[in-house]
Design an enzyme around this catalytic site. Structure first.
Site, PDB file in Angstrom:
ATOM      1  N   ASN A 210      82.103  50.992  41.862  1.00 43.58           N
ATOM      2  CA  ASN A 210      82.986  50.478  42.919  1.00 43.58           C
ATOM      3  C   ASN A 210      83.695  51.641  43.606  1.00 43.58           C
ATOM      4  O   ASN A 210      83.488  52.798  43.251  1.00 43.58           O
ATOM      5  CB  ASN A 210      83.989  49.475  42.338  1.00 43.58           C
ATOM      6  CG  ASN A 210      84.807  50.108  41.234  1.00 43.58           C
ATOM      7  OD1 ASN A 210      85.557  51.044  41.459  1.00 43.58           O
ATOM      8  ND2 ASN A 210      84.632  49.612  40.016  1.00 43.58           N
ATOM      9  N   LYS A 289      63.002  55.332  35.282  1.00 42.52           N
ATOM     10  CA  LYS A 289      63.364  54.931  36.641  1.00 42.52           C
ATOM     11  C   LYS A 289      62.546  53.701  37.067  1.00 42.52           C
ATOM     12  O   LYS A 289      61.320  53.689  36.900  1.00 42.52           O
ATOM     13  CB  LYS A 289      63.089  56.101  37.590  1.00 42.52           C
ATOM     14  CG  LYS A 289      63.546  55.821  38.995  1.00 42.52           C
ATOM     15  CD  LYS A 289      63.199  56.962  39.916  1.00 42.52           C
ATOM     16  CE  LYS A 289      63.443  56.535  41.344  1.00 42.52           C
ATOM     17  NZ  LYS A 289      62.809  57.384  42.308  1.00 42.52           N
TER      18      LYS A 289
END
Ligand code: CTP
Length: 417
Positions: A210, A289
């Site tokens: 955030n 990934k």
């Protein structure tokens, strides 16, 4: 509790366009409880009159070394010793050169020579004068002689040029002056603060996070330290430097933060949860990934999330719970939501934080807050105006000091009854 209560400040005003700002500075230092006396150089009087500063300070303004009238009120040596702090604001290049040279050719330089307490200068001059090697050398030298240097700021100057040399803004100056006199209100207390965002790994290169910058939590760490607390700052990833004399524990995820907080709880007196903790984390972060080609044929991908443990609720639920303060970043119904969190998480205080505008909250220098705290069976509310995160931090620390003092006294009287 004001920050300069009973403090005696001798304000030296030297010649420069910023001299007019000393009027506001006097008022603000008085608001904080200081007794301010003023000394002006001859050049300063070209920019603002002694009468103005006399009316504001409530004391005669001293201007010359050999003035029988002001000497009879308080002699210059006595005046130098009277001051808890001599603050020269604005300090011109010429004045800095004269004190660096050890001169005593007017009242203000003589006072600086005679003083044995704290001294500070707030330089204000044209950017080329500030950058001049002679000024730079003088500033370095007087710093080694114990002068504190407040500022200068950068920006547009009175002469139309842009650069370093502006007088620090008045709030910044008052903060710097207050920093010279740290309160001892939290001496012997251990304050644990969580700050910044957390990162929840999706795979080795991606995460959920955030916009929290950590600035409010770091400002609280500095304010608690200034009140002489021992401070542990449990910080998620931020761009900020650890404040001086604060122990920082770096963490990444909400789980890391949880474990660090629980480990610190045993000898913690006050816990302040400022961190913007991610509420959810991926159930199973991928080892490798994730490739675009991993998406199913409908070209969307689903990441299953699971709730993180609530750190502050766990702290507040601990049998030996510290005084527990939370933050509630909200974009609407700010106070109402915060009140709900105060109850639900069993907190002693919550700071409701309006993050709806770009001039406040996340990543900004300022914050608009309302503090809710328990006082007996009541919940009290104090709305703070939009102000710097440093000032918000100091007010919160003041409230915590008042409340923990009051809580301790209530506990003592219960024990003795
Ligand atoms: N907090 C915490 N641990 C969590 C989530 C929040 O310690 N897992 C703390 C924050 O540090 C803050 C307070 O709880 O002091 C309120 O955080 P906030 O995110 O506003 O509350 P939530 O409970 O997450 O509610 P919501 O996100 O639904 O508004």
């Amino acid at each position: 509790m004001t920050r300069l209560t009973n403090k005696r400040i001798l304000l030296g005003v030297t010649g420069g366009i910023a001299a007019y700002k000393s009027a506001e500075l006097i008022r603000r230092m008085q608001d904080e409880g200081a007794d301010v006396r003023v000394v002006m150089t001859a050049a300063a009087q070209e920019f603002i009159t002694p009468l103005t500063l006399q009316a504001l300070s409530g004391h005669p303004v001293a201007t010359t070394l050999l003035d029988a009238e002001t000497e009879s009120v308080m002699g210059h040596i006595e005046l130098a010793r009277w001051a808890d702090l001599i603050l020269i604001a604005p300090a011109s290049a010429d004045f800095i050169a004269r004190i660096a040279g050890g001169q005593g050719d007017d009242l203000l330089t003589t006072l600086c020579l005679a003083a044995d307490g704290a001294m500070a200068i707030a330089p204000a001059m044209n950017q080329a004068m500030w950058r001049n090697p002679a000024t730079a050398r003088n500033v370095v030298y007087i710093r080694t002689k114990g002068f504190l240097i407040f500022g200068p700021d950068e920006g547009l100057q009175a002469c139309g040029e842009v650069g370093p040399g502006r007088l620090l803004d008045i709030e910044g100056l008052v903060d710097a002056v207050a920093g010279v006199f740290p309160s001892q209100a939290l001496r012997g207390r251990h304050v644990v603060i969580t700050a910044g965002p957390t990162r929840e790994a999706i795979d080795p290169v991606r995460f959920i996070s955030n916009h929290s910058s950590g600035k409010q939590g770091y400002a609280l760490a500095s304010a608690a330290r200034d009140a002489e607390a021992r401070v542990t700052l449990i910080s998620g990833p931020t761009q900020l430097e650890a404040p001086d004399r604060v122990t920082r524990i770096d963490v990444i995820s909400a789980d890391d933060m949880y474990h660090a907080a629980i480990a610190a709880i045993d000898d913690c007196d006050i816990f302040i949860g400022v961190a913007a903790v991610a509420d959810y984390k991926p159930v199973l972060p991928a080892d490798q990934k994730i490739k675009k080609s991993d998406a199913p044929s409908n070209r969307s991908i689903t990441i299953e999330l699971i709730e993180n443990s609530d750190i502050i609720a766990a702290v507040a639920g601990h049998p030996e719970r510290p005084y527990t303060v939370g933050f509630a970043a909200e974009t609407q119904d700010v106070v109402q939501y915060a009140r709900g969190k105060l109850d639900k998480k069993n907190l002693d205080m919550i700071v409701a934080n309006d993050v709806s505008g770009s001039d406040r909250g996340f990543n900004s220098e300022n914050n608009q807050t309302t503090v809710l705290y328990r006082a007996g069976i009541d919940v009290r509310e104090e709305a703070l105006p939009l102000m710097s995160k440093g000032n918000v931090a100091r007010r919160i620390i003041e409230l915590i000091v008042e409340q923990t003092g009051a809580t301790q006294m209530a506990a003592l009287s219960e024990a003795s009854s």
